[in-house]
Motif scaffolding. Structure first.
Motif, PDB file in Angstrom:
ATOM      1  N   UNK A  19       0.848  -1.189   0.000  1.00  6.63           N
ATOM      2  CA  UNK A  19       0.000   0.000   0.000  1.00  6.63           C
ATOM      3  C   UNK A  19       0.885   1.241   0.000  1.00  6.63           C
ATOM      4  N   UNK A  20       0.568   2.174  -0.861  1.00  6.98           N
ATOM      5  CA  UNK A  20       1.329   3.421  -0.956  1.00  6.98           C
ATOM      6  C   UNK A  20       0.398   4.592  -0.679  1.00  6.98           C
ATOM      7  N   UNK A  21       0.617   5.244   0.437  1.00  5.86           N
ATOM      8  CA  UNK A  21      -0.223   6.378   0.842  1.00  5.86           C
ATOM      9  C   UNK A  21      -1.714   6.027   0.744  1.00  5.86           C
ATOM     10  N   UNK A  22      -2.044   4.825   1.213  1.00 10.20           N
ATOM     11  CA  UNK A  22      -3.428   4.387   1.262  1.00 10.20           C
ATOM     12  C   UNK A  22      -3.955   3.777  -0.013  1.00 10.20           C
ATOM     13  N   UNK A  69       8.272   6.248   5.694  1.00  6.10           N
ATOM     14  CA  UNK A  69       7.722   5.733   6.940  1.00  6.10           C
ATOM     15  C   UNK A  69       6.614   4.734   6.644  1.00  6.10           C
ATOM     16  N   UNK A  70       6.521   3.732   7.492  1.00  9.43           N
ATOM     17  CA  UNK A  70       5.395   2.809   7.407  1.00  9.43           C
ATOM     18  C   UNK A  70       4.261   3.362   8.260  1.00  9.43           C
ATOM     19  N   UNK A  71       3.061   2.889   8.020  1.00  8.07           N
ATOM     20  CA  UNK A  71       1.900   3.380   8.757  1.00  8.07           C
ATOM     21  C   UNK A  71       2.074   3.175  10.263  1.00  8.07           C
ATOM     22  N   UNK A  72       2.792   2.106  10.648  1.00  5.20           N
ATOM     23  CA  UNK A  72       3.002   1.870  12.091  1.00  5.20           C
ATOM     24  C   UNK A  72       4.069   2.771  12.694  1.00  5.20           C
ATOM     25  N   UNK A  73       4.655   3.668  11.905  1.00  5.45           N
ATOM     26  CA  UNK A  73       5.634   4.613  12.419  1.00  5.45           C
ATOM     27  C   UNK A  73       7.078   4.224  12.165  1.00  5.45           C
ATOM     28  N   UNK A  74       7.319   2.975  11.766  1.00  7.94           N
ATOM     29  CA  UNK A  74       8.694   2.553  11.481  1.00  7.94           C
ATOM     30  C   UNK A  74       9.240   3.352  10.306  1.00  7.94           C
ATOM     31  N   UNK A  75      10.479   3.842  10.431  1.00  7.90           N
ATOM     32  CA  UNK A  75      11.130   4.541   9.329  1.00  7.90           C
ATOM     33  C   UNK A  75      12.116   3.599   8.669  1.00  7.90           C
ATOM     34  N   UNK A  76      12.243   3.693   7.369  1.00  6.25           N
ATOM     35  CA  UNK A  76      13.189   2.829   6.666  1.00  6.25           C
ATOM     36  C   UNK A  76      13.771   3.555   5.467  1.00  6.25           C
ATOM     37  N   UNK A  89       3.202   1.778   3.158  1.00  4.35           N
ATOM     38  CA  UNK A  89       4.188   2.851   3.088  1.00  4.35           C
ATOM     39  C   UNK A  89       3.493   4.197   3.046  1.00  4.35           C
ATOM     40  N   UNK A  90       4.054   5.122   3.791  1.00  2.24           N
ATOM     41  CA  UNK A  90       3.530   6.477   3.798  1.00  2.24           C
ATOM     42  C   UNK A  90       4.665   7.415   3.419  1.00  2.24           C
ATOM     43  N   UNK A  91       4.497   8.137   2.328  1.00  4.65           N
ATOM     44  CA  UNK A  91       5.571   9.015   1.883  1.00  4.65           C
ATOM     45  C   UNK A  91       5.379  10.446   2.358  1.00  4.65           C
ATOM     46  N   UNK A  92       4.168  10.785   2.731  1.00  3.98           N
ATOM     47  CA  UNK A  92       3.895  12.171   3.090  1.00  3.98           C
ATOM     48  C   UNK A  92       3.663  13.035   1.872  1.00  3.98           C
TER      49      UNK A  92
END
Ligand code: FES
Length: 95
Positions: A19-22, A69-76, A89-92
């Motif tokens: 999933x990318x930004x939902x 960042x992942x939705x759970x807050x983990x950064x990678x 995945x959340x890119x902002x």
């Protein structure tokens, strides 16, 4: 939305749903998160201070330009992490 990367080979690999930004997306087994994102989008993320689009720089884990960042807050680091099934995945990015 168009993508910045286009596959020209190596497409005979298993699909990896993520999933990318939902938005539901599909990568290929062995893709880095960076490849998975940039075959779906025109930017990896936006710079924290300027808001300018970023797409990674060194692509080898050295420059720190590809943090997502992942939705759970983990950064990678997207360039040195393989995409996994169900990764959210959340890119902002707003574009
Ligand atoms: S692109 Fe440089 S660390 Fe990922």
């Amino acid at each position: 939305m168009s993508a910045i990367l286009h596959r020209i080979g190596g497409v005979d690999r298993e699909s990896v749903p993520f999933e990318l930004d939902g938005r539901p997306c599909t990568a290929l087994e062995g893709d880095t998160v960076l490849t998975a994102i940039l075959t779906q989008a025109t930017r990896l993320r936006e710079a924290e201070f300027s808001g300018t689009p970023r797409a990674g720089f060194c692509l080898m884990g050295a420059c720190q330009d590809c943090w997502v960042q992942l939705v759970d807050g983990e950064r990678l680091r997207a360039c040195s992490t393989f995409v996994e099934p169900g990764m959210r995945v959340r890119t902002g990015s707003t574009r």
